[in-house]
Design a protein around this motif. Sequence first.
Motif, short mmCIF file in Angstrom:
data_model
loop_
_atom_site.label_atom_id
_atom_site.label_comp_id
_atom_site.label_asym_id
_atom_site.label_seq_id
_atom_site.Cartn_x
_atom_site.Cartn_y
_atom_site.Cartn_z
N GLU A 3 25.74 8.66 -14.09
CA GLU A 3 26.35 7.79 -13.07
C GLU A 3 25.32 7.30 -12.05
O GLU A 3 25.53 6.33 -11.35
N LEU A 4 24.17 7.98 -11.99
CA LEU A 4 23.12 7.56 -11.05
C LEU A 4 22.21 6.50 -11.66
O LEU A 4 21.28 6.03 -11.01
N LEU A 5 22.48 6.16 -12.93
CA LEU A 5 21.57 5.29 -13.68
C LEU A 5 21.25 3.97 -12.98
O LEU A 5 20.09 3.60 -12.85
N PRO A 6 22.30 3.23 -12.50
CA PRO A 6 21.97 1.93 -11.86
C PRO A 6 21.02 2.10 -10.68
O PRO A 6 20.05 1.36 -10.54
N GLN A 7 21.30 3.09 -9.83
CA GLN A 7 20.44 3.32 -8.67
C GLN A 7 19.03 3.71 -9.10
O GLN A 7 18.04 3.28 -8.53
N ALA A 8 18.98 4.55 -10.15
CA ALA A 8 17.68 5.01 -10.63
C ALA A 8 16.86 3.84 -11.15
O ALA A 8 15.66 3.72 -10.86
N ILE A 9 17.52 2.93 -11.87
CA ILE A 9 16.82 1.76 -12.39
C ILE A 9 16.31 0.91 -11.23
O ILE A 9 15.19 0.39 -11.25
N GLY A 10 17.13 0.80 -10.19
CA GLY A 10 16.70 0.06 -9.00
C GLY A 10 15.44 0.65 -8.40
O GLY A 10 14.56 -0.06 -7.91
N LEU A 11 15.33 1.98 -8.44
CA LEU A 11 14.17 2.68 -7.89
C LEU A 11 12.90 2.40 -8.71
O LEU A 11 11.79 2.36 -8.19
N ILE A 12 13.13 2.20 -10.03
CA ILE A 12 11.98 1.98 -10.92
C ILE A 12 11.55 0.52 -10.91
O ILE A 12 10.37 0.20 -10.96
N MET A 13 12.55 -0.38 -10.84
CA MET A 13 12.24 -1.81 -10.99
C MET A 13 11.68 -2.40 -9.70
O MET A 13 12.14 -3.41 -9.20
N THR A 14 10.72 -1.73 -9.12
CA THR A 14 9.99 -2.27 -7.98
C THR A 14 8.62 -2.66 -8.51
O THR A 14 8.22 -2.16 -9.57
N PRO A 15 7.89 -3.53 -7.82
CA PRO A 15 6.56 -3.88 -8.32
C PRO A 15 5.71 -2.63 -8.55
O PRO A 15 5.06 -2.50 -9.60
N GLU A 16 5.76 -1.71 -7.59
CA GLU A 16 4.95 -0.49 -7.71
C GLU A 16 5.35 0.33 -8.94
O GLU A 16 4.52 0.81 -9.70
N GLY A 17 6.68 0.44 -9.12
CA GLY A 17 7.19 1.22 -10.24
C GLY A 17 6.80 0.60 -11.57
O GLY A 17 6.38 1.30 -12.51
N LEU A 18 6.93 -0.70 -11.69
CA LEU A 18 6.63 -1.37 -12.96
C LEU A 18 5.14 -1.28 -13.29
O LEU A 18 4.77 -1.06 -14.44
N ILE A 19 4.31 -1.43 -12.26
CA ILE A 19 2.86 -1.31 -12.50
C ILE A 19 2.54 0.11 -12.94
O ILE A 19 1.77 0.33 -13.88
N ALA A 20 3.17 1.09 -12.28
CA ALA A 20 2.93 2.49 -12.64
C ALA A 20 3.26 2.71 -14.12
O ALA A 20 2.52 3.36 -14.85
N LEU A 21 4.39 2.13 -14.56
CA LEU A 21 4.83 2.35 -15.93
C LEU A 21 3.89 1.69 -16.94
O LEU A 21 3.39 2.35 -17.86
N THR A 22 3.64 0.39 -16.77
CA THR A 22 2.86 -0.32 -17.80
C THR A 22 1.38 0.05 -17.72
O THR A 22 0.78 0.45 -18.71
N PHE A 23 0.82 -0.05 -16.52
CA PHE A 23 -0.59 0.26 -16.37
C PHE A 23 -0.86 1.73 -16.71
O PHE A 23 -1.82 2.05 -17.41
N GLY A 24 0.04 2.61 -16.26
CA GLY A 24 -0.13 4.05 -16.53
C GLY A 24 -0.11 4.35 -18.01
O GLY A 24 -0.93 5.10 -18.52
N THR A 25 0.84 3.75 -18.73
CA THR A 25 0.93 4.02 -20.16
C THR A 25 -0.32 3.54 -20.89
O THR A 25 -0.89 4.27 -21.71
N LEU A 26 -0.76 2.33 -20.56
CA LEU A 26 -1.94 1.78 -21.23
C LEU A 26 -3.18 2.63 -20.90
O LEU A 26 -3.96 2.99 -21.80
N LEU A 27 -3.33 2.98 -19.62
CA LEU A 27 -4.47 3.80 -19.23
C LEU A 27 -4.42 5.17 -19.92
O LEU A 27 -5.44 5.69 -20.37
N GLY A 28 -3.20 5.71 -20.03
CA GLY A 28 -3.04 6.99 -20.72
C GLY A 28 -3.49 6.90 -22.17
O GLY A 28 -4.18 7.78 -22.68
N ILE A 29 -3.13 5.79 -22.84
CA ILE A 29 -3.54 5.60 -24.24
C ILE A 29 -5.07 5.56 -24.33
O ILE A 29 -5.67 6.22 -25.18
#
Lengths: 490, 321
Positions: A3-29
């Motif tokens: 039930e917290l999913l929409p709020q959680a997605i809102g927390l992730i879909m920030t510029p900072e969050g999106l950069i963390a996800l994409t850049f982090g994953t690529l850097l991790g690889i």
Amino acid sequence: MLELLPQAIGLIMTPEGLIALTFGTLLGIVLGALPGIGSTVAVAMILPFTLTMGQAPAILLLLAIYAGSVYGGSVSAILINTPGTPQSAATCLDGYPMAQRGEAGKALGWATQASVIGGLVSAVVLILAAPQLAAFALNFGPIETFALILLGLTCIVSVSEGSMRKGLIAGALGLFLATVGGDPITGETRFTFGQFPLIAGFDLLAVVIGVFAVSEVLIRLSGGDDGSASSVQFRGLVLPRLREWKGRLSGLSKSVLIGNVIGILPGTGAATSAFISYAEAKRSSPRRARFGQGEPDGVIASEAANNAVTGGALVPTMALGIPGDAVTAVMLATLTLHGVTPGIRLMADNPLLIAAIFTGFFIINLLLLPLGVLFGKMASPLLRIPEAWMLVLILMLSSLGVYFVRGNPFDLIVMAAAGIGGFLLRRQGYPMAPLVIGMVLGPTLEMSLRQGLIITNGSFATLFIGHPIAIGLLCLTLLALSLPLIRHYR
Amino acid sequence: MPRFPGLIHCLATVSVALGMSAPTMAADFPSKPVNIVVPFNAGGSHDLLMRAFAPAFAKALDGNVIVSNMAGGSGTVAASTLAHDTPDGYKLGYWSVTVSTIQPQIKDLPYGEDSWTPICSVAASPTLLFVNAKSPFHTIDEAVAAIKAQPGRYIYGSSGPGTITQLASVAAFSGLGVLKDVRHLPFQGSGPALQGMAAGTIQFYGDTELLMQGGDFRPLLTFSDTRLADLPDVPTAREAGIEPPLDQLYLWGGLFAPAGLAADKRDALSKACGAAVASPELQAFAERTRTVLHYRDAAAFDAFYRAQYSANAKLIDAAGL
């Protein structure tokens, strides 16, 4: 949680969050693919940069590095026969022969899809049942761990190509190397022969890089041909089609299950799960006869399992505040830095943060697919550089990575010695995978057995009494050892 | 004007390095970056504390400070390496109570009590002895009575042999006269030990307040001189009948230079350390991570360190290490 999913997605879909996800994953690889930089070092390297970030993006960046590096290790395992991280050591066994056959892109394709599926399933399990599974993991004490490690040791049999005798010798050597340094129960130092630097024991990463990467370079230099001298052709990643998965799905699900369970349990990790999963696939796959010669099932087994561990390891970390491995321990330290107390009240006190972390972890595993393809494109020109330069590059990167882990110059000597030793042993036909299994499992094997004996007051006879899970694992171990014999004599 | 300024500068540097230049001027110190060695992996609690400490320390020193990691052997690899380094004030180690006073007394290491010039203490968290929240023991007296009734039944855990977590339990049970009636089960790190606690494999564990608050645990006593502000009902070890020096046990850490550091440099470093600990940045970090900061200047820290060295010798003896 859901039930917290929409709020959680809102927390992730920030510029900072999106950069963390994409850049982090690529850097991790990238970091995972570099030989010598394991997941723990990769995460610790990035930690200082997370201090100024928000809570959720900081943790997501570390998670992305973690999942990315576990996957990235397979790239170098397949392309240059050097596991980027110890977790991918089992991927070399079939991934590199495929690459030598000219199917490097295909091997990476299998590895990528298997990693993504392993990671995604573990994310779903984490989201749906973390508290319940963490409670189950509490039943897993030293005696159960000992039984699990015994089962893991049977993998030595499956990865001993050619000569069983030589495989067992290599495995025993690995177990012995793991005993050098401090006694885990009494704290005394042992087998150091008065050499002070040995007090800390042999670093696993230094030995793995030595016996795989350095010995590989030596073999190529000596021209001493074990068939690996041909350079690998690679023009980017080739994803297998859906119908090619036909007949491989049951093996895949088994590997994902093995990775998940082992990730949740304390004391073991991604390297153990990859080997156990590989051994199980080699026992049960319809194409088992081709294992070791470039069979996709081997790559799938190893990579699905090691990525499934990532979600599993987060279960005790998030639900109990007890880190599942060294990487998740660093993550808990990060939470502390951001003013969140890790512990059993973590999920109850910070439901939204946890929901964001879990959702982000799912997205990270989805991102592995496009970013893996992208990294394949980036890496392919590297493989076209002349072989001599390639060898120098491998040696340089390995040395840097190994030195980086503990900042101890002695580890470079260990790496070089392991490389020369590995070279000599490989020339005599000794497989190196059993040595790595011995070194990975050795410390936990000794620790759990001796802890168990403290609990039973030194009695071997009563060690397993009252421990049904351990007895079950023991039966599986006996079965794993006797099945090939039964099959042989039937 | 000298014809070879580079050469003269070079010779001057060499003579300083060889210890030939007579009075080193503290005003010139530091003329190059000061390196703080953390003897554990990056990402651990000591590492994070030092990385937060370094900028404030650099500001107070009016120089550069870099933090590096050298891990292995429970911190002894870094300490053994630094012990034989030149005491020029540019290489410092952040040693915990374990690295500086316990490990050298239980292992054959190339350093000991007199290998260091103590600079300052930075942090000191009191330790507590605690049990699972579901445990039948509500006071230390109940625990001691149960141990006496069934000698050999109860097990205390630790994060490894010779760690502060083992010594906390040893201090409690030795001080109360029941050490021989309990068994010791070491784990590899505090994570697995806390899991053993939650699962009931071990019944007692000793660690700092921060760690205790991570789980559902109940404190029985605290090894500090006064009761803790957050836990006013928990008796101190002294109140529970444990005699000095076993009644106080802190997880402390501080900066050390190799023995023989010049007094003016020592005092400059110590003063900057005090300013760094008092800085709002580090205080805010401590607030967030619940680190207990505790500054002692060079003289006070030297006395404290030596007192700890001999007090811990008694604990080590009791633990049979």
